[in-house]
Design a protein around this motif. Structure first.
Motif, PDB file in Angstrom:
ATOM      1  N   HIS A   7       0.882  -1.160   0.000  1.00  0.00           N
ATOM      2  CA  HIS A   7       0.000   0.000   0.000  1.00  0.00           C
ATOM      3  C   HIS A   7       0.924   1.215   0.000  1.00  0.00           C
ATOM      4  CE1 HIS A   7      -2.548   3.058   2.235  1.00  0.00           C
ATOM      5  NE2 HIS A   7      -3.101   2.919   1.053  1.00  0.00           N
ATOM      6  N   GLY A   8       0.699   2.124  -0.936  1.00  0.00           N
ATOM      7  CA  GLY A   8       1.567   3.297  -1.028  1.00  0.00           C
ATOM      8  C   GLY A   8       0.786   4.586  -1.093  1.00  0.00           C
ATOM      9  N   THR A   9       1.379   5.624  -0.537  1.00  0.00           N
ATOM     10  CA  THR A   9       0.829   6.971  -0.673  1.00  0.00           C
ATOM     11  C   THR A   9       1.959   7.893  -1.101  1.00  0.00           C
ATOM     12  OG1 THR A   9       1.245   7.550   1.642  1.00  0.00           O
ATOM     13  CG2 THR A   9      -0.924   6.608   1.131  1.00  0.00           C
ATOM     14  N   ASN A  10       1.611   8.926  -1.852  1.00  0.00           N
ATOM     15  CA  ASN A  10       2.614   9.914  -2.223  1.00  0.00           C
ATOM     16  C   ASN A  10       1.961  11.242  -2.551  1.00  0.00           C
ATOM     17  OD1 ASN A  10       2.586  10.130  -5.425  1.00  0.00           O
ATOM     18  ND2 ASN A  10       2.315   7.970  -4.911  1.00  0.00           N
ATOM     19  N   ARG A  11       2.788  12.272  -2.456  1.00  0.00           N
ATOM     20  CA  ARG A  11       2.383  13.639  -2.776  1.00  0.00           C
ATOM     21  C   ARG A  11       3.506  14.286  -3.560  1.00  0.00           C
ATOM     22  NH1 ARG A  11      -1.919  14.405   0.249  1.00  0.00           N
ATOM     23  NH2 ARG A  11      -2.072  13.674   2.366  1.00  0.00           N
ATOM     24  N   GLY A  12       3.116  15.225  -4.390  1.00  0.00           N
ATOM     25  CA  GLY A  12       4.118  15.946  -5.160  1.00  0.00           C
ATOM     26  C   GLY A  12       3.475  16.913  -6.115  1.00  0.00           C
ATOM     27  N   ARG A  13       4.216  17.196  -7.195  1.00  0.00           N
ATOM     28  CA  ARG A  13       3.724  18.105  -8.234  1.00  0.00           C
ATOM     29  C   ARG A  13       4.003  17.494  -9.596  1.00  0.00           C
ATOM     30  NH1 ARG A  13       2.099  23.099  -7.082  1.00  0.00           N
ATOM     31  NH2 ARG A  13       2.271  23.740  -4.919  1.00  0.00           N
ATOM     32  N   TRP A  14       3.014  17.596 -10.456  1.00  0.00           N
ATOM     33  CA  TRP A  14       3.157  17.183 -11.851  1.00  0.00           C
ATOM     34  C   TRP A  14       2.902  18.415 -12.709  1.00  0.00           C
ATOM     35  CZ3 TRP A  14       5.236  14.524 -15.390  1.00  0.00           C
ATOM     36  CH2 TRP A  14       4.689  14.428 -16.661  1.00  0.00           C
ATOM     37  N   GLN A  15       3.914  18.843 -13.432  1.00  0.00           N
ATOM     38  CA  GLN A  15       3.862  20.029 -14.278  1.00  0.00           C
ATOM     39  C   GLN A  15       3.320  21.232 -13.498  1.00  0.00           C
ATOM     40  OE1 GLN A  15       1.748  18.571 -17.764  1.00  0.00           O
ATOM     41  NE2 GLN A  15       3.685  17.862 -18.645  1.00  0.00           N
ATOM     42  N   GLY A  16       3.794  21.355 -12.256  1.00  0.00           N
ATOM     43  CA  GLY A  16       3.448  22.488 -11.410  1.00  0.00           C
ATOM     44  C   GLY A  16       2.173  22.334 -10.600  1.00  0.00           C
ATOM     45  N   GLU A  17       1.370  21.345 -10.907  1.00  0.00           N
ATOM     46  CA  GLU A  17       0.091  21.141 -10.204  1.00  0.00           C
ATOM     47  C   GLU A  17       0.266  20.110  -9.095  1.00  0.00           C
ATOM     48  OE1 GLU A  17      -2.772  22.863 -10.731  1.00  0.00           O
ATOM     49  OE2 GLU A  17      -1.560  24.042 -12.133  1.00  0.00           O
ATOM     50  N   PRO A  18      -0.253  20.399  -7.894  1.00  0.00           N
ATOM     51  CA  PRO A  18      -0.123  19.423  -6.805  1.00  0.00           C
ATOM     52  C   PRO A  18      -0.956  18.167  -7.073  1.00  0.00           C
ATOM     53  CG  PRO A  18      -1.415  21.327  -6.093  1.00  0.00           C
ATOM     54  CD  PRO A  18      -0.953  21.607  -7.491  1.00  0.00           C
ATOM     55  N   PHE A  19      -0.453  17.049  -6.580  1.00  0.00           N
ATOM     56  CA  PHE A  19      -1.199  15.795  -6.654  1.00  0.00           C
ATOM     57  C   PHE A  19      -0.951  15.010  -5.380  1.00  0.00           C
ATOM     58  CE2 PHE A  19       2.930  14.399  -8.257  1.00  0.00           C
ATOM     59  CZ  PHE A  19       3.108  13.203  -7.603  1.00  0.00           C
TER      60      PHE A  19
END
Length: 140
Positions: free
Chosen positions: A98-110
């Motif tokens: 089970h995984g969780t992650n956060r970040g940015r894709w092309q400047g947009e948060p995800f």
């Protein structure tokens, strides 16, 4: 003799705490490389022909993944894994986590909450990933 023994040889189920701990540590180290947004460190955990399969883009090769990390299009600020099971067939292991992650894709948060299926091969005494398949956790 079971059918999998006839086809591939004996299957070893690796679900003990020691074995799960080995892959937990491996995934945590790989996640640290991803959160560091360090393409060279990330690639050390994967075979050159590694693929990631996601619901948005389907299969993507290692080179494409590393390219978007290097150019800053994809960044991660957080990533966690909980190894749920490990199955080993000789020098191949299938890990479900089970995984969780956060970040940015092309400047947009995800953010993502996913079931992760990884296939590893053991080469020169190290486990390296050949395939990662991501399934959104619809129950999250």
């Amino acid at each position: 003799m079971a059918i999998d023994e006839q086809v591939t040889g004996p299957t070893t189920h690796v679900d003990g705490e020691v074995d799960r701990a080995e892959f937990q540590a491996l995934l945590e180290d790989w996640a640290a490389a991803i959160v560091a947004n360090d393409a060279d460190r990330i690639s050390a955990f994967a075979e050159p022909d590694w693929q990631i399969v996601g619901t948005e883009s389907g299969p993507s090769p290692l080179g494409a993944f590393l390219e978007v990390v290097r150019d800053g299009s994809l960044t991660h600020s957080e990533m966690t894994f909980e190894v749920l099971s490990v199955r080993r067939l000789g020098e191949v292991a299938v890990v479900v986590a089970h995984g969780t992650n956060r970040g940015r894709w092309q400047g947009e948060p995800f953010s993502a909450d996913e079931w992760v299926s990884d296939v590893f091969v053991r080469r020169d005494g190290r486990w390296r990933c050949v395939l990662s398949a991501l399934t959104p956790n619809a129950g999250a």
